[in-house]
Structure formats: structure tokens, C-alpha cells
Scaffold this motif. Structure first.
Motif, short mmCIF file in Angstrom:
data_model
loop_
_atom_site.label_atom_id
_atom_site.label_comp_id
_atom_site.label_asym_id
_atom_site.label_seq_id
_atom_site.Cartn_x
_atom_site.Cartn_y
_atom_site.Cartn_z
N LYS A 167 -39.31 -18.46 -5.38
CA LYS A 167 -39.90 -19.63 -4.87
C LYS A 167 -41.12 -20.05 -5.83
CE LYS A 167 -38.78 -20.03 -0.16
NZ LYS A 167 -39.09 -19.93 1.30
N ALA A 186 -32.95 -18.19 -5.30
CA ALA A 186 -34.00 -18.12 -4.26
C ALA A 186 -33.26 -18.39 -2.99
CB ALA A 186 -34.87 -19.41 -4.25
N GLU A 190 -32.90 -15.46 0.25
CA GLU A 190 -33.26 -15.84 1.62
C GLU A 190 -32.04 -15.58 2.55
OE1 GLU A 190 -35.65 -19.33 3.74
OE2 GLU A 190 -34.48 -20.05 1.70
#
Length: 202
Positions: A167, A186, A190
């Protein structure tokens, strides 16, 4: 302390209105629930603000530093996941580990390709850190449920760090190809983190 004070005040209000009848009591209960929901939302918002502020204060790695950190993270994830094939007793953990090998092999290839596009080209260093080697050493001697707990707990921590890295570079990175790739990776990290947290609860 503030949450407790509000809740206590709301409860006292309920007790005071209870004698007035069920209708008033229901209203008071609804007021308590609304107050608690508002406090919970405020706490979550504050937590998000603090997290974002923390990320803003973290120095942005150079292109080389980012590529190295990402490569080391992938290498560690793959090696740790390989241990699950022999040391885990949980089908769910072994399935997660298989997903880690596939996902991090793919992200390794993406980082390498993006690093090659940089000008000048960057060569990621995937050599494990001493801390990563130590963590793998601890996992190697564990079996069954002991392994599963240590492995998944470590996965939660590792993916939190990896997500912060992706991020941060996706937002503030200076090497365009790596910045784009960080943004693509990213969401995958996640999802991995969400899966690891779910396994940790189980």
C-alpha cells in the motif's frame, strides 16, 4: 472510560423509564443500542485514522529497497508454506499453504518483471533475513496443532507487514513499474490476510 460512562448512563435511563411501561423501555433500549453503535463507529474511524497516519509517517522505500523487501517476503512465504505439507495436521492449513505457494510465486514473477522495466533495471535480492531464517527454524521443529498455530499466527503478522509495504509503495513509490505492480499485488495480499485471520480464529 468514555464508552463505559455512556453505557452506564444509558442503563440508568432504562431503569428509570422501566416503570413507565414497555413502550418507553423499548425506546430506551433502542437509544442504548444507537449510542453503542455510534461509539463503535467512532472508535473504528479513529483506528483507521491512526493507521493511515502511521503509514504516512513511514518513510517510502527506494525502488531497490521495495523490490528486496517484496522478494524476501515472497521467498519466506513459499518456504514456510512448504513446511505445512509435512508438519501440519489440518487440511485447511495445508490448503492455505498451497495457495501461498501459488500466490507468492506469481507475485515474485510480477516483481521481477517490474524491476526489470525500471531504468536503471533493478535486481531484487530474495535472500532471507536472519529473523526470517530464525522463524523458519522454529517452524521446522513443530508438528500438528503446534505447527498450525505458529504458522498461521506468523502468516497474519507477515501479511500485515506485506500489505503495509504494498500500500505504501503503491501510494508513494517513485519507480512507476514497481508502483503499478504494488497496487496490483496489494488486494491479493489483503485476501491472504483475511484468510489467515479466519484460520487463526478457528
Amino acid at each position: 472510560m468514555k464508552n463505559t460512562a455512556w453505557t452506564t448512563l444509558a442503563v440508568l435511563s432504562v431503569l428509570g423509564l422501566a416503570a413507565c411501561g414497555p413502550k418507553e423501555e423499548r425506546k430506551a433500549n433502542n437509544a442504548i443500542n444507537d449510542s453503542q453503535a455510534a461509539l463503535s463507529n467512532a472508535a473504528n474511524a479513529t483506528g483507521n485514522l491512526l493507521e493511515n497516519a502511521g503509514m504516512a509517517m513511514t518513510p517510502t522505500p527506494t525502488g531497490q529497497e521495495f523490490a528486496d523487501k517484496a522478494a524476501k517476503s515472497d521467498a519466506f512465504e513459499i518456504e514456510a508454506a512448504k513446511l505445512a505439507a509435512t508438519n501440519s495436521q489440518s487440511p485447511q492449513v495445508r490448503a492455505f499453504a498451497k495457495m501461498m505457494i501459488s500466490g507468492h510465486t506469481e507475485s515474485t514473477a510480477k516483481i521481477k518483471a517490474a524491476a526489470k522495466e525500471a531504468s536503471p533495471a533493478i535486481t531484487p535480492d530474495a535472500a532471507l533475513t536472519n529473523d526470517q531464517k530464525e522463524d523458519l527454524g522454529k517452524l521446522k521443529v513443530l508438528k500438528g496443532t503446534d505447527f498450525d498455530k505458529a504458522y498461521i499466527d506468523g502468516q497474519v503478522d507477515a501479511h500485515k507487514d506485506a500489505l503495509d509495504l504494498m500500500k505504501k509503495y503503491a501510494a508513494d513509490g517513485t519507480v512507476a513499474s514497481l508502483k503499478t505492480t504494488a497496487g496490483e499485488i496489494a488486494p491479493v495480499v489483503e485476501r491472504h490476510l483475511t484468510s489467515a485471520k479466519a484460520l487463526a480464529k478457528d
